[in-house]
Design a protein around this motif. Sequence first.
Motif, PDB file in Angstrom:
ATOM      1  N   GLY A   1      49.697 -11.246   4.731  1.00  0.00           N
ATOM      2  CA  GLY A   1      48.993 -10.089   5.278  1.00  0.00           C
ATOM      3  C   GLY A   1      49.435  -8.785   4.626  1.00  0.00           C
ATOM      4  O   GLY A   1      48.610  -7.907   4.344  1.00  0.00           O
ATOM      5  N   LYS A   2      50.739  -8.642   4.383  1.00  0.00           N
ATOM      6  CA  LYS A   2      51.228  -7.436   3.702  1.00  0.00           C
ATOM      7  C   LYS A   2      50.691  -7.342   2.283  1.00  0.00           C
ATOM      8  O   LYS A   2      50.316  -6.249   1.820  1.00  0.00           O
ATOM      9  N   MET A   3      50.648  -8.468   1.581  1.00  0.00           N
ATOM     10  CA  MET A   3      50.136  -8.457   0.215  1.00  0.00           C
ATOM     11  C   MET A   3      48.656  -8.101   0.179  1.00  0.00           C
ATOM     12  O   MET A   3      48.204  -7.348  -0.691  1.00  0.00           O
ATOM     13  N   ILE A   4      47.887  -8.615   1.122  1.00  0.00           N
ATOM     14  CA  ILE A   4      46.459  -8.290   1.174  1.00  0.00           C
ATOM     15  C   ILE A   4      46.262  -6.818   1.502  1.00  0.00           C
ATOM     16  O   ILE A   4      45.404  -6.136   0.927  1.00  0.00           O
ATOM     17  N   ALA A   5      47.070  -6.278   2.435  1.00  0.00           N
ATOM     18  CA  ALA A   5      46.965  -4.858   2.764  1.00  0.00           C
ATOM     19  C   ALA A   5      47.325  -3.970   1.583  1.00  0.00           C
ATOM     20  O   ALA A   5      46.801  -2.865   1.433  1.00  0.00           O
ATOM     21  N   ALA A   6      48.209  -4.456   0.703  1.00  0.00           N
ATOM     22  CA  ALA A   6      48.583  -3.696  -0.485  1.00  0.00           C
ATOM     23  C   ALA A   6      47.622  -3.896  -1.646  1.00  0.00           C
ATOM     24  O   ALA A   6      47.777  -3.249  -2.690  1.00  0.00           O
ATOM     25  N   GLY A   7      46.645  -4.806  -1.499  1.00  0.00           N
ATOM     26  CA  GLY A   7      45.651  -5.001  -2.547  1.00  0.00           C
ATOM     27  C   GLY A   7      45.845  -6.231  -3.389  1.00  0.00           C
ATOM     28  O   GLY A   7      45.096  -6.432  -4.352  1.00  0.00           O
TER      29      GLY A   7
ATOM     30  N   ILE B   1      65.569  -4.546  -1.486  1.00  0.00           N
ATOM     31  CA  ILE B   1      64.816  -3.605  -0.667  1.00  0.00           C
ATOM     32  C   ILE B   1      63.682  -2.943  -1.445  1.00  0.00           C
ATOM     33  O   ILE B   1      62.615  -2.660  -0.888  1.00  0.00           O
ATOM     34  N   LEU B   2      63.884  -2.686  -2.739  1.00  0.00           N
ATOM     35  CA  LEU B   2      62.898  -1.947  -3.524  1.00  0.00           C
ATOM     36  C   LEU B   2      61.496  -2.576  -3.513  1.00  0.00           C
ATOM     37  O   LEU B   2      60.508  -1.858  -3.365  1.00  0.00           O
TER      38      LEU B   2
ATOM     39  N   LEU C   1      55.860  -2.214  -1.755  1.00  0.00           N
ATOM     40  CA  LEU C   1      54.724  -2.842  -1.079  1.00  0.00           C
ATOM     41  C   LEU C   1      54.262  -1.994   0.107  1.00  0.00           C
ATOM     42  O   LEU C   1      53.053  -1.797   0.316  1.00  0.00           O
ATOM     43  N   THR C   2      55.213  -1.463   0.869  1.00  0.00           N
ATOM     44  CA  THR C   2      54.861  -0.628   2.009  1.00  0.00           C
ATOM     45  C   THR C   2      54.194   0.674   1.563  1.00  0.00           C
ATOM     46  O   THR C   2      53.202   1.119   2.159  1.00  0.00           O
TER      47      THR C   2
ATOM     48  N   ARG D   1      52.532   1.222  -1.237  1.00  0.00           N
ATOM     49  CA  ARG D   1      51.187   0.937  -1.771  1.00  0.00           C
ATOM     50  C   ARG D   1      50.194   0.664  -0.644  1.00  0.00           C
ATOM     51  O   ARG D   1      49.056   1.135  -0.677  1.00  0.00           O
ATOM     52  N   ALA D   2      50.634  -0.082   0.374  1.00  0.00           N
ATOM     53  CA  ALA D   2      49.745  -0.359   1.508  1.00  0.00           C
ATOM     54  C   ALA D   2      49.421   0.924   2.262  1.00  0.00           C
ATOM     55  O   ALA D   2      48.265   1.132   2.673  1.00  0.00           O
ATOM     56  N   ASP D   3      50.398   1.804   2.455  1.00  0.00           N
ATOM     57  CA  ASP D   3      50.146   3.066   3.145  1.00  0.00           C
ATOM     58  C   ASP D   3      49.197   3.965   2.349  1.00  0.00           C
ATOM     59  O   ASP D   3      48.326   4.631   2.932  1.00  0.00           O
ATOM     60  N   ARG D   4      49.364   3.974   1.015  1.00  0.00           N
ATOM     61  CA  ARG D   4      48.478   4.792   0.187  1.00  0.00           C
ATOM     62  C   ARG D   4      47.040   4.271   0.240  1.00  0.00           C
ATOM     63  O   ARG D   4      46.089   5.054   0.371  1.00  0.00           O
ATOM     64  N   ARG D   5      46.867   2.972   0.162  1.00  0.00           N
ATOM     65  CA  ARG D   5      45.530   2.399   0.263  1.00  0.00           C
ATOM     66  C   ARG D   5      44.933   2.648   1.641  1.00  0.00           C
ATOM     67  O   ARG D   5      43.745   2.962   1.776  1.00  0.00           O
ATOM     68  N   ARG D   6      45.765   2.522   2.671  1.00  0.00           N
ATOM     69  CA  ARG D   6      45.279   2.753   4.024  1.00  0.00           C
ATOM     70  C   ARG D   6      44.833   4.205   4.207  1.00  0.00           C
ATOM     71  O   ARG D   6      43.798   4.480   4.839  1.00  0.00           O
ATOM     72  N   GLN D   7      45.587   5.157   3.629  1.00  0.00           N
ATOM     73  CA  GLN D   7      45.220   6.558   3.743  1.00  0.00           C
ATOM     74  C   GLN D   7      43.921   6.854   2.999  1.00  0.00           C
ATOM     75  O   GLN D   7      43.066   7.622   3.492  1.00  0.00           O
ATOM     76  N   GLU D   8      43.734   6.255   1.833  1.00  0.00           N
ATOM     77  CA  GLU D   8      42.484   6.452   1.089  1.00  0.00           C
ATOM     78  C   GLU D   8      41.296   5.882   1.858  1.00  0.00           C
ATOM     79  O   GLU D   8      40.211   6.491   1.873  1.00  0.00           O
TER      80      GLU D   8
END
Length: 326
Positions: free
Chosen positions: A94-100, A154-155, A160-161, A163-170
Amino acid sequence: MVEQIALSPLMRWAVLLLLFALVSALAFLAIRTLLSRKLILDRLGQESKRAIPESASAMQEAMVAKTSAWAKLTERIERGGFSLGDSDPKALQGKMIAAGYRSPQAPKIFTLVRLLLIILLPSLVVLPQLASDKPVSLLNLYLQGAGLAVMGLILPNLYLTARADRRRQEIVNGFPDCLDLMLVCVEAGMGLEAALDRVAREMTTSHPLVAETLLQTTLELRAGASREEALRAMADRTRVDEIRAFSTLLIQSDKLGSSIATTLRIYASEMREKRRMRAEEKAHRLPVLLSIPLVACMLPVMVGVLMLPAAVRVIREVAPAMTGSG
């Protein structure tokens, strides 16, 4: 009958012509069927290319090529007996899909990258120190290696977080425009599937992530998924609260038989109001954010400019008078 056909030249020619006509008709029908199928496939290919911009298509091809190379590497590693599976594969997927990253091999590639960073980052720092002639402390090497290993762990999660937040904001920023266009399409008499397809093709340049999400939903509807399943899958892919609420509203409207146009109009106005409130919130935060560089950079300069003449006068006049040398 066979003897008459064999003895009569006219009958032989008639039978041969009949067989030729039959074979020609069958070949014509087969070629026509194949050509019609090819035309349909070409039209679908043109529609898909039209729905996706050239830049996005090129980026997608490059991403597919990179993913295939990483996928081959993960397959070779797993064939060697080393498992790259995660303890919670559904959450990671799910995290990978949210990140694209929609490839089925994406979670394994992510795990492989984390393992490589855990090994490579400490090696880049610890091995040169061990190879040098200078004496090194084992405690320092241990602390540096452990810190870099934790950083390598951690990096990838941070990336991943982010990238997912940036896609979500767009997606959140472009979704009100999507609702307005969808409202116009629905009020013009289009169905929901046709409206989603039309809006996806219109927003490929302005908001490509929203267009990609709508196009994926349209393809699922065309593949035979029900409207509820396609809308819930769209909400699960994006993990955006606004799209989740939008999907729930459309599902309820479909079940209750209410007007989709009215639902879209009300929700579009709410989304525009939320976007205006987010813009006002960012505008109100600007004075607070600007005060930090003002205090840190401009205030010391202003104090120095104001106090420098007084300091020079004290050094030249007051200090000699106090020491008695004047």
